[in-house]
Design an enzyme around this catalytic site. Structure first.
Site, PDB file in Angstrom:
ATOM      1  N   GLY A  10      -4.214 -40.669 -32.512  1.00 44.53           N
ATOM      2  CA  GLY A  10      -4.091 -39.265 -32.909  1.00 44.53           C
ATOM      3  C   GLY A  10      -2.621 -38.930 -33.120  1.00 44.53           C
ATOM      4  O   GLY A  10      -1.738 -39.600 -32.543  1.00 44.53           O
ATOM      5  N   GLY A  12      -1.674 -35.305 -34.000  1.00 40.06           N
ATOM      6  CA  GLY A  12      -1.590 -33.864 -34.236  1.00 40.06           C
ATOM      7  C   GLY A  12      -0.580 -33.214 -33.304  1.00 40.06           C
ATOM      8  O   GLY A  12       0.362 -33.860 -32.810  1.00 40.06           O
ATOM      9  N   TRP A  14      -0.833 -31.862 -30.129  1.00 42.77           N
ATOM     10  CA  TRP A  14      -0.782 -32.325 -28.734  1.00 42.77           C
ATOM     11  C   TRP A  14      -0.463 -33.820 -28.682  1.00 42.77           C
ATOM     12  O   TRP A  14       0.279 -34.280 -27.814  1.00 42.77           O
ATOM     13  CB  TRP A  14      -2.110 -32.021 -28.044  1.00 42.77           C
ATOM     14  CG  TRP A  14      -2.236 -32.313 -26.576  1.00 42.77           C
ATOM     15  CD1 TRP A  14      -3.335 -32.823 -25.954  1.00 42.77           C
ATOM     16  CD2 TRP A  14      -1.277 -32.070 -25.521  1.00 42.77           C
ATOM     17  NE1 TRP A  14      -3.123 -32.917 -24.601  1.00 42.77           N
ATOM     18  CE2 TRP A  14      -1.864 -32.462 -24.305  1.00 42.77           C
ATOM     19  CE3 TRP A  14       0.020 -31.580 -25.502  1.00 42.77           C
ATOM     20  CZ2 TRP A  14      -1.209 -32.383 -23.074  1.00 42.77           C
ATOM     21  CZ3 TRP A  14       0.691 -31.499 -24.274  1.00 42.77           C
ATOM     22  CH2 TRP A  14       0.071 -31.894 -23.091  1.00 42.77           C
ATOM     23  N   LYS A 124     -10.032 -32.187 -25.656  1.00 38.26           N
ATOM     24  CA  LYS A 124     -10.828 -31.119 -25.041  1.00 38.26           C
ATOM     25  C   LYS A 124     -12.005 -30.803 -25.964  1.00 38.26           C
ATOM     26  O   LYS A 124     -11.836 -30.161 -27.000  1.00 38.26           O
ATOM     27  CB  LYS A 124      -9.960 -29.886 -24.783  1.00 38.26           C
ATOM     28  CG  LYS A 124      -8.961 -30.130 -23.642  1.00 38.26           C
ATOM     29  CD  LYS A 124      -8.053 -28.982 -23.371  1.00 38.26           C
ATOM     30  CE  LYS A 124      -7.084 -29.329 -22.233  1.00 38.26           C
ATOM     31  NZ  LYS A 124      -5.981 -28.370 -22.116  1.00 38.26           N
ATOM     32  N   ALA A 157       0.788 -27.252 -26.385  1.00 36.25           N
ATOM     33  CA  ALA A 157       1.669 -28.340 -26.817  1.00 36.25           C
ATOM     34  C   ALA A 157       3.073 -27.865 -27.213  1.00 36.25           C
ATOM     35  O   ALA A 157       4.069 -28.487 -26.827  1.00 36.25           O
ATOM     36  CB  ALA A 157       1.021 -29.072 -27.984  1.00 36.25           C
ATOM     37  N   LYS A 209     -13.432 -24.033 -21.660  1.00 34.68           N
ATOM     38  CA  LYS A 209     -12.410 -22.966 -21.650  1.00 34.68           C
ATOM     39  C   LYS A 209     -12.057 -22.566 -23.085  1.00 34.68           C
ATOM     40  O   LYS A 209     -11.628 -21.452 -23.344  1.00 34.68           O
ATOM     41  CB  LYS A 209     -11.198 -23.347 -20.806  1.00 34.68           C
ATOM     42  CG  LYS A 209     -10.371 -24.533 -21.299  1.00 34.68           C
ATOM     43  CD  LYS A 209      -9.325 -24.187 -22.312  1.00 34.68           C
ATOM     44  CE  LYS A 209      -8.822 -25.434 -23.024  1.00 34.68           C
ATOM     45  NZ  LYS A 209      -7.850 -25.163 -24.077  1.00 34.68           N
ATOM     46  N   ARG A 273      -4.610 -21.498 -29.505  1.00 42.30           N
ATOM     47  CA  ARG A 273      -5.022 -21.354 -30.910  1.00 42.30           C
ATOM     48  C   ARG A 273      -6.416 -20.745 -31.001  1.00 42.30           C
ATOM     49  O   ARG A 273      -6.710 -19.980 -31.926  1.00 42.30           O
ATOM     50  CB  ARG A 273      -5.011 -22.735 -31.592  1.00 42.30           C
ATOM     51  CG  ARG A 273      -3.660 -23.403 -31.543  1.00 42.30           C
ATOM     52  CD  ARG A 273      -3.735 -24.852 -31.980  1.00 42.30           C
ATOM     53  NE  ARG A 273      -4.555 -25.671 -31.092  1.00 42.30           N
ATOM     54  CZ  ARG A 273      -4.693 -26.976 -31.189  1.00 42.30           C
ATOM     55  NH1 ARG A 273      -4.051 -27.634 -32.144  1.00 42.30           N
ATOM     56  NH2 ARG A 273      -5.455 -27.653 -30.351  1.00 42.30           N
ATOM     57  N   LYS A 317      -6.544 -28.109 -35.800  1.00 43.39           N
ATOM     58  CA  LYS A 317      -7.994 -27.901 -35.786  1.00 43.39           C
ATOM     59  C   LYS A 317      -8.443 -27.052 -34.601  1.00 43.39           C
ATOM     60  O   LYS A 317      -7.987 -27.255 -33.480  1.00 43.39           O
ATOM     61  CB  LYS A 317      -8.715 -29.257 -35.717  1.00 43.39           C
ATOM     62  CG  LYS A 317      -8.424 -30.153 -36.906  1.00 43.39           C
ATOM     63  CD  LYS A 317      -9.123 -29.644 -38.151  1.00 43.39           C
ATOM     64  CE  LYS A 317      -8.707 -30.421 -39.378  1.00 43.39           C
ATOM     65  NZ  LYS A 317      -8.982 -29.757 -40.624  1.00 43.39           N
ATOM     66  N   GLN A 319     -11.267 -26.002 -31.893  1.00 47.42           N
ATOM     67  CA  GLN A 319     -12.335 -26.729 -31.193  1.00 47.42           C
ATOM     68  C   GLN A 319     -13.402 -25.795 -30.614  1.00 47.42           C
ATOM     69  O   GLN A 319     -14.551 -26.163 -30.455  1.00 47.42           O
ATOM     70  CB  GLN A 319     -11.726 -27.557 -30.041  1.00 47.42           C
ATOM     71  CG  GLN A 319     -10.584 -28.449 -30.457  1.00 47.42           C
ATOM     72  CD  GLN A 319     -11.036 -29.655 -31.236  1.00 47.42           C
ATOM     73  OE1 GLN A 319     -11.431 -30.657 -30.681  1.00 47.42           O
ATOM     74  NE2 GLN A 319     -11.003 -29.533 -32.552  1.00 47.42           N
TER      75      GLN A 319
HETATM   76  P1  NAD Z   1      -4.491 -30.905 -34.088  1.00 50.43           P
HETATM   77  O1  NAD Z   1      -5.312 -29.719 -33.856  1.00 50.43           O
HETATM   78  O2  NAD Z   1      -3.056 -30.724 -34.386  1.00 50.43           O
HETATM   79  O3  NAD Z   1      -5.305 -31.694 -35.248  1.00 50.43           O
HETATM   80  C1  NAD Z   1      -4.838 -32.186 -36.369  1.00 50.43           C
HETATM   81  C2  NAD Z   1      -4.896 -33.706 -36.374  1.00 50.43           C
HETATM   82  O4  NAD Z   1      -6.159 -34.132 -36.904  1.00 50.43           O
HETATM   83  C3  NAD Z   1      -3.816 -34.247 -37.295  1.00 50.43           C
HETATM   84  O5  NAD Z   1      -3.175 -35.353 -36.711  1.00 50.43           O
HETATM   85  C4  NAD Z   1      -4.601 -34.666 -38.511  1.00 50.43           C
HETATM   86  O6  NAD Z   1      -3.978 -35.722 -39.225  1.00 50.43           O
HETATM   87  C5  NAD Z   1      -5.883 -35.143 -37.876  1.00 50.43           C
HETATM   88  N1  NAD Z   1      -6.979 -35.300 -38.823  1.00 50.43           N
HETATM   89  C6  NAD Z   1      -7.325 -34.497 -39.858  1.00 50.43           C
HETATM   90  N2  NAD Z   1      -8.393 -35.015 -40.505  1.00 50.43           N
HETATM   91  C7  NAD Z   1      -8.735 -36.153 -39.832  1.00 50.43           C
HETATM   92  C8  NAD Z   1      -9.754 -37.123 -39.993  1.00 50.43           C
HETATM   93  N3  NAD Z   1     -10.666 -37.017 -40.957  1.00 50.43           N
HETATM   94  N4  NAD Z   1      -9.802 -38.145 -39.113  1.00 50.43           N
HETATM   95  C9  NAD Z   1      -8.914 -38.253 -38.109  1.00 50.43           C
HETATM   96  N5  NAD Z   1      -7.914 -37.371 -37.905  1.00 50.43           N
HETATM   97  C10 NAD Z   1      -7.831 -36.337 -38.770  1.00 50.43           C
HETATM   98  O7  NAD Z   1      -4.638 -31.989 -32.920  1.00 50.43           O
HETATM   99  P2  NAD Z   1      -4.125 -31.903 -31.400  1.00 50.43           P
HETATM  100  O8  NAD Z   1      -3.511 -30.577 -31.108  1.00 50.43           O
HETATM  101  O9  NAD Z   1      -3.314 -33.125 -31.156  1.00 50.43           O
HETATM  102  O10 NAD Z   1      -5.507 -31.922 -30.595  1.00 50.43           O
HETATM  103  C11 NAD Z   1      -6.140 -33.091 -30.165  1.00 50.43           C
HETATM  104  C12 NAD Z   1      -6.958 -32.772 -28.933  1.00 50.43           C
HETATM  105  O11 NAD Z   1      -6.066 -32.316 -27.901  1.00 50.43           O
HETATM  106  C13 NAD Z   1      -7.991 -31.659 -29.118  1.00 50.43           C
HETATM  107  O12 NAD Z   1      -9.156 -32.019 -28.430  1.00 50.43           O
HETATM  108  C14 NAD Z   1      -7.359 -30.447 -28.450  1.00 50.43           C
HETATM  109  O13 NAD Z   1      -8.319 -29.545 -27.921  1.00 50.43           O
HETATM  110  C15 NAD Z   1      -6.578 -31.112 -27.334  1.00 50.43           C
HETATM  111  N6  NAD Z   1      -5.454 -30.326 -26.815  1.00 50.43           N
HETATM  112  C16 NAD Z   1      -4.609 -29.665 -27.659  1.00 50.43           C
HETATM  113  C17 NAD Z   1      -3.538 -28.949 -27.132  1.00 50.43           C
HETATM  114  C18 NAD Z   1      -2.572 -28.199 -28.003  1.00 50.43           C
HETATM  115  O14 NAD Z   1      -1.833 -27.337 -27.503  1.00 50.43           O
HETATM  116  N7  NAD Z   1      -2.504 -28.511 -29.298  1.00 50.43           N
HETATM  117  C19 NAD Z   1      -3.322 -28.942 -25.743  1.00 50.43           C
HETATM  118  C20 NAD Z   1      -4.194 -29.643 -24.912  1.00 50.43           C
HETATM  119  C21 NAD Z   1      -5.264 -30.332 -25.470  1.00 50.43           C
HETATM  120  P1  13P Z   2      -5.856 -24.215 -27.908  1.00 47.63           P
HETATM  121  O1  13P Z   2      -6.516 -25.389 -28.601  1.00 47.63           O
HETATM  122  O2  13P Z   2      -6.681 -22.991 -27.879  1.00 47.63           O
HETATM  123  O3  13P Z   2      -4.468 -23.976 -28.473  1.00 47.63           O
HETATM  124  O4  13P Z   2      -5.621 -24.628 -26.393  1.00 47.63           O
HETATM  125  C1  13P Z   2      -4.639 -25.551 -26.087  1.00 47.63           C
HETATM  126  C2  13P Z   2      -4.855 -26.019 -24.692  1.00 47.63           C
HETATM  127  O5  13P Z   2      -5.778 -26.757 -24.433  1.00 47.63           O
HETATM  128  C3  13P Z   2      -3.939 -25.505 -23.666  1.00 47.63           C
HETATM  129  O6  13P Z   2      -4.152 -26.114 -22.437  1.00 47.63           O
END
Ligand code: NAD
Ligand code: 13P
Length: 362
Positions: A10, A12, A14, A124, A157, A209, A273, A317, A319
């Site tokens: 991954g 993105g 996080w 998540k 993140a 959550k 988000r 994205k 969730q």
């Molecule tokens: P993100 O929401 O930034 O997602 C975008 C990612 O998805 C990019 O890397 C993109 O290239 C990729 N993508 C798009 N189309 C795709 C495809 N067809 N196949 C594979 N990848 C593709 O991602 P994130 O924030 O890194 O979130 C990943 C996980 O971490 C999620 O489950 C999220 O709930 C969790 N999370 C996020 C945060 C945060 O603050 N962002 C914090 C804690 C947990």
């Molecule tokens: P959001 O995907 O709603 O930004 O939440 C990020 C997260 O998991 C914070 O702990």
């Protein structure tokens, strides 16, 4: 001893922030360099940005300009568009991608996974398989056969990437894996606690959550103060713990007061988000509605989730709306609406079968 090779699956928001943490930790510690190879392969879903490949930009500018702009990434975090290449050399797989992309990603990885590899999920969400909700770690173990730990917490993140202090929680069944992952992720600013609770409870909290955060966003569209949102958070916390018991049979509530519990719920309901998108989604349905006259918002007018995601998240994205769909199947099938009034109301509003103004009637 052979050193561990890490692949981060991954790239993105996080994933980039945690890639930075792991990469900088290894670069700064001879002790960690004896355990882990310095380079971390970050599987990056390839896309073009202003005519250049995102992998090429990350590997030259050392910033993920689309998903974590303005933040310097360490040079040992290497963007790699080849999932098979990342997988076949790895002994540690760190999963961090939106959960809707997991099944396809795993099926590409499956023939190439080192059978001795171990994994940790930072995702998540939950998987829906046939008639059952599956925690992500269970789904990964079943699909590619490796033991899995989980990392989850109050972890927005962008704040962490700027070095702001926060806490997080790791759960795993195997004690040696817990130690390894704690060493890999812990820093003075990113404080890792370990819990004995099995990973599924932690993951269900992390997934649900996001659904409660939709409710927080809905009430923000009413322009009330924080008391209403606190009611959403309190009732949400109770219903999430009840759902964990129902789905896992685990009666251990220790995670409730950990970073992966109430702290994550609070931060997401204020700074996440899901909250932000839910507020926009709700406002687009409340134009011209007079709340003092107890008017109902229409259910057939307003932005779609996809439109809001596109407008506010720039490729990241959402969730919560997907998880709402998934848990609502179970709530309906098991006739649990009265047990889970808040989750039920949020799920109904999110799918468009209740007006957003009904959030106050849960
Ligand atoms: P993100 O929401 O930034 O997602 C975008 C990612 O998805 C990019 O890397 C993109 O290239 C990729 N993508 C798009 N189309 C795709 C495809 N067809 N196949 C594979 N990848 C593709 O991602 P994130 O924030 O890194 O979130 C990943 C996980 O971490 C999620 O489950 C999220 O709930 C969790 N999370 C996020 C945060 C945060 O603050 N962002 C914090 C804690 C947990
Ligand atoms: P959001 O995907 O709603 O930004 O939440 C990020 C997260 O998991 C914070 O702990």
């Amino acid at each position: 001893m052979t050193k561990h090779k890490i692949a981060l699956i991954g790239s993105g928001n996080w994933a980039s922030a945690t890639g930075k943490i792991m990469g900088e930790n290894i670069l700064g510690s001879p002790k960690l360099q004896a355990i882990f190879e310095i380079g971390i392969q970050m599987w990056t879903y390839e896309e073009m940005i202003d005519g250049r490949k995102i992998t090429e930009i990350i590997n030259t500018k050392h910033q993920n300009v689309k998903y974590l702009p303005g933040i310097d990434l360490p040079h040992n975090l290497i963007a790699n568009p080849d999932l098979v290449d990342c997988t076949k050399n790895a002994t540690i797989l760190v999963f961090c991608l939106p959960h809707q992309f997991l099944p396809r990603t795993l099926s590409t990885m499956k023939p190439h996974v080192n059978p001795k590899a171990i994994g940790i999920s930072l995702i998540k969400g939950m998987m829906f398989e046939e008639t059952k909700l599956l925690p992500i770690t269970t789904f990964i173990t079943r699909t590619i056969g490796i033991p899995m730990a989980v990392l989850s917490g109050a972890n927005v993140a962008d704040e962490i990437a700027k070095g702001q202090l926060c806490e997080t929680t790791i759960g795993a069944v195997d004690e040696t894996h817990v130690k390894l992952f704690k060493d890999l992720f812990h820093t003075d600013a990113f404080r890792v606690s370990v819990v004995k609770c099995p990973p599924p409870s932690i993951e269900i909290y992390g997934a649900c959550k996001n659904v409660v955060a939709l409710g927080a966003g809905f009430v923000d569209a009413f322009d009330f103060g924080n008391n209403t949102k606190s009611a959403i958070i309190r009732n949400g916390a109770i219903e999430i713990l009840k759902l964990i018991k129902l789905l896992t049979g685990c009666k251990d509530d220790t995670i409730a007061l950990e970073s992966c519990g109430i702290a994550d719920l609070i931060t997401t309901c204020f700074g996440g988000r899901n909250r932000k998108c839910a507020e926009k989604w709700a406002r687009s349905r409340m134009v011209g509605i007079d709340l003092s006259k107890d008017e109902e918002a229409p259910i057939d007018i307003g932005m779609s989730w996809e439109e809001v995601e596109e407008e506010l998240l720039g490729g990241q994205k959402l969730q919560g709306n997907l998880t709402a769909e998934e848990i609502y199947v179970i709530i309906k099938r098991e006739h649990l609406e009265k047990e889970f009034p808040l989750l039920t109301m949020i799920c109904r509003i999110s799918e468009g079968s209740e007006p957003v103004t009904s959030i106050l009637k849960f």
